[in-house]
Design an enzyme around this catalytic site. Sequence first.
Site, short mmCIF file in Angstrom:
data_model
loop_
_atom_site.label_atom_id
_atom_site.label_comp_id
_atom_site.label_asym_id
_atom_site.label_seq_id
_atom_site.Cartn_x
_atom_site.Cartn_y
_atom_site.Cartn_z
N ARG A 1 11.94 -29.77 32.29
CA ARG A 1 10.99 -28.71 31.95
C ARG A 1 11.59 -27.33 32.20
NH1 ARG A 1 4.85 -28.39 34.16
NH2 ARG A 1 4.87 -26.23 34.83
N ARG B 1 -9.00 -30.77 16.37
CA ARG B 1 -8.98 -32.20 16.72
C ARG B 1 -10.28 -32.58 17.42
NH1 ARG B 1 -2.81 -31.89 19.14
NH2 ARG B 1 -1.73 -32.56 17.26
N ILE C 1 6.51 -27.34 10.22
CA ILE C 1 5.22 -26.64 10.15
C ILE C 1 5.31 -25.54 9.09
CG2 ILE C 1 3.55 -25.19 11.40
CD1 ILE C 1 4.31 -26.71 13.95
N ALA C 2 6.45 -24.82 9.11
CA ALA C 2 6.64 -23.74 8.13
C ALA C 2 6.55 -24.27 6.71
CB ALA C 2 7.98 -23.06 8.37
N GLN D 1 12.85 -12.00 20.64
CA GLN D 1 11.84 -11.73 19.60
C GLN D 1 10.83 -10.69 20.06
OE1 GLN D 1 10.49 -15.45 17.87
NE2 GLN D 1 12.57 -15.93 17.19
N ASP E 1 -5.91 -28.02 18.79
CA ASP E 1 -6.68 -28.81 19.76
C ASP E 1 -8.17 -28.70 19.46
OD1 ASP E 1 -4.29 -29.39 21.40
OD2 ASP E 1 -4.31 -27.24 21.71
N HIS F 1 -2.03 -24.72 25.99
CA HIS F 1 -1.78 -25.73 24.96
C HIS F 1 -0.95 -26.86 25.57
CE1 HIS F 1 -0.82 -27.85 21.37
NE2 HIS F 1 0.46 -27.66 21.58
N GLY G 1 11.24 -20.15 12.34
CA GLY G 1 11.32 -21.61 12.19
C GLY G 1 11.02 -21.97 10.75
N GLY H 1 11.65 -25.27 9.13
CA GLY H 1 11.12 -26.43 9.85
C GLY H 1 9.89 -27.02 9.18
N ASN I 1 6.42 -24.30 21.21
CA ASN I 1 6.09 -24.69 22.59
C ASN I 1 7.18 -24.33 23.59
OD1 ASN I 1 3.50 -25.85 22.68
ND2 ASN I 1 4.26 -27.55 21.43
P1 NAX Z 1 10.89 -28.20 13.50
O1 NAX Z 1 11.93 -28.65 14.44
O2 NAX Z 1 10.63 -28.95 12.25
O3 NAX Z 1 11.22 -26.70 13.05
C1 NAX Z 1 11.57 -25.71 13.97
C2 NAX Z 1 12.46 -24.72 13.25
O4 NAX Z 1 12.66 -23.62 14.13
C3 NAX Z 1 13.85 -25.29 12.93
O5 NAX Z 1 14.15 -25.06 11.56
C4 NAX Z 1 14.76 -24.49 13.85
O6 NAX Z 1 16.05 -24.28 13.31
C5 NAX Z 1 13.99 -23.19 13.98
N1 NAX Z 1 14.38 -22.36 15.11
C6 NAX Z 1 14.81 -22.73 16.33
N2 NAX Z 1 15.12 -21.66 17.07
C7 NAX Z 1 14.86 -20.57 16.31
C8 NAX Z 1 15.01 -19.18 16.53
N3 NAX Z 1 15.47 -18.71 17.67
N4 NAX Z 1 14.64 -18.35 15.53
C9 NAX Z 1 14.20 -18.82 14.35
N5 NAX Z 1 14.07 -20.13 14.09
C10 NAX Z 1 14.39 -21.00 15.06
O7 NAX Z 1 9.57 -28.04 14.37
P2 NAX Z 1 8.05 -27.93 13.89
O8 NAX Z 1 7.48 -29.29 13.76
O9 NAX Z 1 7.95 -27.00 12.75
O10 NAX Z 1 7.38 -27.31 15.21
C11 NAX Z 1 7.68 -26.00 15.62
C12 NAX Z 1 7.15 -25.74 17.01
O11 NAX Z 1 5.73 -25.84 17.04
C13 NAX Z 1 7.64 -26.70 18.09
O12 NAX Z 1 8.01 -25.94 19.23
C14 NAX Z 1 6.41 -27.53 18.39
O13 NAX Z 1 6.44 -28.06 19.71
C15 NAX Z 1 5.32 -26.53 18.21
N6 NAX Z 1 3.96 -27.03 18.02
C16 NAX Z 1 2.95 -26.32 18.58
C17 NAX Z 1 1.61 -26.64 18.37
C18 NAX Z 1 0.53 -25.81 18.98
O14 NAX Z 1 -0.62 -26.19 18.81
N7 NAX Z 1 0.80 -24.71 19.68
C19 NAX Z 1 1.24 -27.82 17.57
C20 NAX Z 1 2.30 -28.25 16.64
C21 NAX Z 1 3.71 -28.18 17.18
O15 NAX Z 1 3.95 -29.32 17.96
#
Ligand code: NAX
Length: 345
Positions: free
Chosen positions: A98, A162, A16-17, A112, A159, A187, A11, A14, A131
């Site tokens: 879901r 926070r 977070i990255a 993966q 979490d 989570h 990702g 994206g 998620n």
């Molecule tokens: P973004 O949508 O900004 O970025 C996700 C990136 O992943 C995109 O660039 C997308 O093209 C890429 N991607 C999708 N499928 C892929 C694959 N098969 N291989 C490689 N890359 C792939 O999302 P972002 O805000 O960065 O969040 C990423 C994930 O973190 C989401 O699933 C989000 O729900 C989850 N979170 C989890 C948290 C936790 O505490 N566990 C908190 C933060 C966040 O909400």
Amino acid sequence: PAAPIRVLVTGAAGQIAYSVIFMIASGQMFGPHQPVILHLLDIAKMADALKGVVMEIDDGAFPLVAGVVATTDIKAAFMGIQVALLIGAFPRGPGMQRKDLLKMNASIFKEQGEALKNYASRSVKVLVVGNPANTNALTTMTQASGLPASNFSALTRLDQNRALSMIAEKVGVNVNKVKNVIIWGNHSLTQLINRFLCYNSRVPDVNSAYIQNYPSPSVITPVSTAVNDEKWIREQFIPLVQNRGAAVIAARKLSSAASAATAVVCHMRDWVLGTKDGEIVSMAVCSDGSYNVPKGLIFSFPVTCRGGEWTIVQGLKITDFIQSKIDLTIKELNEEKEAALSFLN
Ligand code: NAX
């Protein structure tokens, strides 16, 4: 100088990255003397955006970055990696069920998991962020047969952070004085699907938590005593922690990113470099049956880390109220597990 660590970020184009890559590059995850080779994976349609991220890494002129492998090829991405931050996932679209979300993600994390088995270091440390994080970690672990279960984890540190911050604010102390707030369980996928409080299954628990040097130096006070308001803890604090992600989305029109990246750094730094003496953190890891959590579930537990290994902290007191919440989160995780595994065959 130390040999560079190969760190995969999926990702990688994206949100977070975009924070976490630069924290790793500046030494916040592995310390100021540990070089890294960044492996960055995203999907084909994000290839251009990924090139832009690489330009910015170059332009940061980071002394610790010994190389960058930016790719949309899963084999190149996973080859020889020692740390895997699995952040990319299939996002929930409007009206998406879901079941469909679990299905899309099962296929991503199946692939993966197989790539980890085939190409990664045998001691690779895996942190799943995308998620539904706990269940995606379970899928990954299941597919990476041959790698130890202790290599796999999912993120609940956001979490935890926070929760620490909300307690600090309530008591009126700096956040670094608040210790050992625990997050149990999932989570939570349900939070993403509907916003009803009662369906939120991550469980913040302050019953083992304390405040250092409070109310005076060299004194420690249990959080329950310092807050002295059980009703606030049950009816305000717990739902606030559970719904903080939704509150950030409402305000920013985007989900948490910088704070999520910070939590990723905290989680991996503690796992690799160790937790501080006397300090408990929360990581979702494979249950060994501790606290009567079914073996094999990826479940958030209180842990300490030493020498690159996590250990579940035993013997903490669990109140009936928290136990009833833990029972719900176990039920939810079992349902997610069954659904995800049904998509793997
Ligand atoms: P973004 O949508 O900004 O970025 C996700 C990136 O992943 C995109 O660039 C997308 O093209 C890429 N991607 C999708 N499928 C892929 C694959 N098969 N291989 C490689 N890359 C792939 O999302 P972002 O805000 O960065 O969040 C990423 C994930 O973190 C989401 O699933 C989000 O729900 C989850 N979170 C989890 C948290 C936790 O505490 N566990 C908190 C933060 C966040 O909400």
